[in-house]
Design a protein around this motif. Structure first.
Motif, PDB file in Angstrom:
ATOM      1  N   ALA A  22       0.835  -1.202   0.000  1.00 56.32           N
ATOM      2  CA  ALA A  22       0.000   0.000   0.000  1.00 56.32           C
ATOM      3  C   ALA A  22       0.870   1.252   0.000  1.00 56.32           C
ATOM      4  CB  ALA A  22      -0.938  -0.003   1.206  1.00 56.32           C
ATOM      5  N   GLU A  23       1.902   1.240   0.810  1.00 58.34           N
ATOM      6  CA  GLU A  23       2.805   2.389   0.884  1.00 58.34           C
ATOM      7  C   GLU A  23       3.479   2.642  -0.464  1.00 58.34           C
ATOM      8  OE1 GLU A  23       6.541   3.914   3.629  1.00 58.34           O
ATOM      9  OE2 GLU A  23       5.475   2.088   4.173  1.00 58.34           O
ATOM     10  N   ALA A  24       3.915   1.569  -1.129  1.00 59.83           N
ATOM     11  CA  ALA A  24       4.555   1.721  -2.444  1.00 59.83           C
ATOM     12  C   ALA A  24       3.571   2.297  -3.452  1.00 59.83           C
ATOM     13  CB  ALA A  24       5.095   0.372  -2.918  1.00 59.83           C
ATOM     14  N   GLY A  25       2.331   1.831  -3.414  1.00 62.90           N
ATOM     15  CA  GLY A  25       1.313   2.358  -4.325  1.00 62.90           C
ATOM     16  C   GLY A  25       1.003   3.820  -4.063  1.00 62.90           C
ATOM     17  N   ILE A  26       0.913   4.188  -2.804  1.00 67.87           N
ATOM     18  CA  ILE A  26       0.654   5.590  -2.447  1.00 67.87           C
ATOM     19  C   ILE A  26       1.829   6.463  -2.853  1.00 67.87           C
ATOM     20  CG2 ILE A  26       0.300   7.190  -0.521  1.00 67.87           C
ATOM     21  CD1 ILE A  26      -1.254   4.833   0.845  1.00 67.87           C
ATOM     22  N   ALA A  27       3.049   5.974  -2.634  1.00 76.99           N
ATOM     23  CA  ALA A  27       4.244   6.735  -3.027  1.00 76.99           C
ATOM     24  C   ALA A  27       4.249   6.977  -4.535  1.00 76.99           C
ATOM     25  CB  ALA A  27       5.506   6.000  -2.592  1.00 76.99           C
ATOM     26  N   GLU A  28       3.880   5.964  -5.301  1.00 76.89           N
ATOM     27  CA  GLU A  28       3.817   6.108  -6.764  1.00 76.89           C
ATOM     28  C   GLU A  28       2.744   7.109  -7.165  1.00 76.89           C
ATOM     29  OE1 GLU A  28       4.678   5.920 -10.673  1.00 76.89           O
ATOM     30  OE2 GLU A  28       5.877   5.049  -9.059  1.00 76.89           O
ATOM     31  N   ALA A  29       1.591   7.064  -6.507  1.00 77.36           N
ATOM     32  CA  ALA A  29       0.512   8.008  -6.803  1.00 77.36           C
ATOM     33  C   ALA A  29       0.935   9.444  -6.487  1.00 77.36           C
ATOM     34  CB  ALA A  29      -0.748   7.633  -6.022  1.00 77.36           C
ATOM     35  N   VAL A  30       1.634   9.638  -5.361  1.00 78.79           N
ATOM     36  CA  VAL A  30       2.136  10.973  -4.985  1.00 78.79           C
ATOM     37  C   VAL A  30       3.131  11.467  -6.029  1.00 78.79           C
ATOM     38  CG1 VAL A  30       3.560  12.215  -3.300  1.00 78.79           C
ATOM     39  CG2 VAL A  30       1.704  10.736  -2.513  1.00 78.79           C
ATOM     40  N   LYS A  31       4.041  10.591  -6.445  1.00 71.68           N
ATOM     41  CA  LYS A  31       5.047  10.954  -7.454  1.00 71.68           C
ATOM     42  C   LYS A  31       4.367  11.374  -8.762  1.00 71.68           C
ATOM     43  CE  LYS A  31       8.685   8.821 -10.208  1.00 71.68           C
ATOM     44  NZ  LYS A  31       9.395   7.562 -10.483  1.00 71.68           N
ATOM     45  N   ARG A  32       3.397  10.579  -9.210  1.00 73.38           N
ATOM     46  CA  ARG A  32       2.695  10.875 -10.448  1.00 73.38           C
ATOM     47  C   ARG A  32       1.945  12.200 -10.344  1.00 73.38           C
ATOM     48  NH1 ARG A  32      -1.279   6.954 -10.848  1.00 73.38           N
ATOM     49  NH2 ARG A  32       0.365   5.613 -10.144  1.00 73.38           N
ATOM     50  N   HIS A  33       1.289  12.432  -9.195  1.00 69.22           N
ATOM     51  CA  HIS A  33       0.550  13.678  -8.996  1.00 69.22           C
ATOM     52  C   HIS A  33       1.501  14.882  -9.042  1.00 69.22           C
ATOM     53  CE1 HIS A  33      -2.572  16.361  -7.509  1.00 69.22           C
ATOM     54  NE2 HIS A  33      -1.656  16.859  -6.689  1.00 69.22           N
ATOM     55  N   LYS A  34       2.651  14.760  -8.395  1.00 63.62           N
ATOM     56  CA  LYS A  34       3.619  15.863  -8.399  1.00 63.62           C
ATOM     57  C   LYS A  34       4.136  16.138  -9.805  1.00 63.62           C
ATOM     58  CE  LYS A  34       5.441  15.602  -3.688  1.00 63.62           C
ATOM     59  NZ  LYS A  34       6.649  15.342  -2.878  1.00 63.62           N
ATOM     60  N   GLN A  35       4.356  15.079 -10.587  1.00 57.96           N
ATOM     61  CA  GLN A  35       4.803  15.263 -11.967  1.00 57.96           C
ATOM     62  C   GLN A  35       3.754  16.004 -12.783  1.00 57.96           C
ATOM     63  OE1 GLN A  35       5.568  11.168 -13.020  1.00 57.96           O
ATOM     64  NE2 GLN A  35       7.758  11.353 -12.602  1.00 57.96           N
ATOM     65  N   GLU A  36       2.499  15.577 -12.652  1.00 57.14           N
ATOM     66  CA  GLU A  36       1.409  16.225 -13.379  1.00 57.14           C
ATOM     67  C   GLU A  36       1.254  17.685 -12.957  1.00 57.14           C
ATOM     68  OE1 GLU A  36      -1.945  13.720 -12.605  1.00 57.14           O
ATOM     69  OE2 GLU A  36      -1.127  12.068 -13.818  1.00 57.14           O
ATOM     70  N   GLN A  37       1.376  17.928 -11.657  1.00 56.35           N
ATOM     71  CA  GLN A  37       1.265  19.290 -11.136  1.00 56.35           C
ATOM     72  C   GLN A  37       2.390  20.159 -11.693  1.00 56.35           C
ATOM     73  OE1 GLN A  37       1.277  19.413  -6.858  1.00 56.35           O
ATOM     74  NE2 GLN A  37       0.854  21.583  -6.777  1.00 56.35           N
ATOM     75  N   TRP A  38       3.612  19.628 -11.724  1.00 60.63           N
ATOM     76  CA  TRP A  38       4.751  20.384 -12.240  1.00 60.63           C
ATOM     77  C   TRP A  38       4.538  20.716 -13.716  1.00 60.63           C
ATOM     78  CZ3 TRP A  38       8.341  20.294 -16.063  1.00 60.63           C
ATOM     79  CH2 TRP A  38       9.443  21.142 -15.916  1.00 60.63           C
ATOM     80  N   LEU A  39       4.071  19.737 -14.480  1.00 67.20           N
ATOM     81  CA  LEU A  39       3.820  19.980 -15.904  1.00 67.20           C
ATOM     82  C   LEU A  39       2.765  21.066 -16.105  1.00 67.20           C
ATOM     83  CD1 LEU A  39       3.924  16.363 -17.353  1.00 67.20           C
ATOM     84  CD2 LEU A  39       5.560  18.209 -17.787  1.00 67.20           C
ATOM     85  N   LYS A  40       1.710  21.062 -15.299  1.00 61.62           N
ATOM     86  CA  LYS A  40       0.681  22.100 -15.405  1.00 61.62           C
ATOM     87  C   LYS A  40       1.247  23.469 -15.057  1.00 61.62           C
ATOM     88  CE  LYS A  40      -3.328  19.209 -14.431  1.00 61.62           C
ATOM     89  NZ  LYS A  40      -4.356  18.861 -13.439  1.00 61.62           N
ATOM     90  N   GLU A  41       2.011  23.526 -13.967  1.00 60.56           N
ATOM     91  CA  GLU A  41       2.561  24.802 -13.504  1.00 60.56           C
ATOM     92  C   GLU A  41       3.596  25.368 -14.481  1.00 60.56           C
ATOM     93  OE1 GLU A  41       4.103  23.886  -9.636  1.00 60.56           O
ATOM     94  OE2 GLU A  41       2.112  23.826  -8.719  1.00 60.56           O
ATOM     95  N   ASN A  42       4.239  24.517 -15.247  1.00 62.53           N
ATOM     96  CA  ASN A  42       5.300  24.952 -16.142  1.00 62.53           C
ATOM     97  C   ASN A  42       4.924  24.838 -17.615  1.00 62.53           C
ATOM     98  OD1 ASN A  42       7.748  25.539 -14.315  1.00 62.53           O
ATOM     99  ND2 ASN A  42       6.878  23.650 -13.510  1.00 62.53           N
ATOM    100  N   ALA A  43       3.644  24.639 -17.901  1.00 70.43           N
ATOM    101  CA  ALA A  43       3.186  24.452 -19.278  1.00 70.43           C
ATOM    102  C   ALA A  43       3.553  25.626 -20.176  1.00 70.43           C
ATOM    103  CB  ALA A  43       1.679  24.206 -19.307  1.00 70.43           C
ATOM    104  N   SER A  44       3.384  26.845 -19.697  1.00 72.14           N
ATOM    105  CA  SER A  44       3.673  28.006 -20.554  1.00 72.14           C
ATOM    106  C   SER A  44       5.171  28.119 -20.844  1.00 72.14           C
ATOM    107  CB  SER A  44       3.137  29.298 -19.939  1.00 72.14           C
ATOM    108  OG  SER A  44       3.775  29.561 -18.711  1.00 72.14           O
ATOM    109  N   ALA A  45       6.002  27.834 -19.866  1.00 68.27           N
ATOM    110  CA  ALA A  45       7.451  27.879 -20.089  1.00 68.27           C
ATOM    111  C   ALA A  45       7.878  26.795 -21.079  1.00 68.27           C
ATOM    112  CB  ALA A  45       8.198  27.711 -18.771  1.00 68.27           C
ATOM    113  N   LEU A  46       7.296  25.613 -20.951  1.00 71.92           N
ATOM    114  CA  LEU A  46       7.622  24.532 -21.884  1.00 71.92           C
ATOM    115  C   LEU A  46       7.162  24.880 -23.297  1.00 71.92           C
ATOM    116  CD1 LEU A  46       6.678  21.487 -19.640  1.00 71.92           C
ATOM    117  CD2 LEU A  46       8.982  22.174 -20.328  1.00 71.92           C
ATOM    118  N   ALA A  47       5.971  25.444 -23.412  1.00 67.51           N
ATOM    119  CA  ALA A  47       5.453  25.838 -24.721  1.00 67.51           C
ATOM    120  C   ALA A  47       6.325  26.922 -25.344  1.00 67.51           C
ATOM    121  CB  ALA A  47       4.004  26.314 -24.592  1.00 67.51           C
ATOM    122  N   SER A  48       6.745  27.875 -24.536  1.00 67.78           N
ATOM    123  CA  SER A  48       7.606  28.948 -25.020  1.00 67.78           C
ATOM    124  C   SER A  48       8.944  28.400 -25.511  1.00 67.78           C
ATOM    125  CB  SER A  48       7.833  29.971 -23.905  1.00 67.78           C
ATOM    126  OG  SER A  48       8.777  30.934 -24.297  1.00 67.78           O
TER     127      SER A  48
END
Length: 80
Positions: free
Chosen positions: A37-63
């Motif tokens: 369960a801990e490994a699954g939660i850790a993976e979910a947290v990692k994936r969420h942080k990656q998605e959040q980072w991509l959203k927050e930096n979308a304009s810089a990446l597009a530029s």
């Protein structure tokens, strides 16, 4: 959180609701439910942080991508 870090951190008892058939099968296979369960939660947290980072930096990446499309890679002339 990586698995090695998880084992060093403070552990907290937690109640979870899990699919009973899945739980029974995991126990029959000798799977450590808490660690799994801990490994699954850790993976979910990692994936969420990656998605959040991509959203927050979308304009810089597009530029940056637009710049490269227009001008090419900045250091290409040094690689030839």
């Amino acid at each position: 959180m990586r698995a090695a870090e998880a084992t060093k951190s403070t552990r907290k008892p937690t109640n979870l609701s899990l699919d009973s058939a899945l739980l029974k099968e995991a126990k029959a296979l000798g799977i450590n439910i808490s660690r799994a369960a801990e490994a699954g939660i850790a993976e979910a947290v990692k994936r969420h942080k990656q998605e959040q980072w991509l959203k927050e930096n979308a304009s810089a990446l597009a530029s940056s991508n637009a710049y490269v499309e227009t001008n090419g890679l900045p250091l290409t002339r040094h690689c030839q």
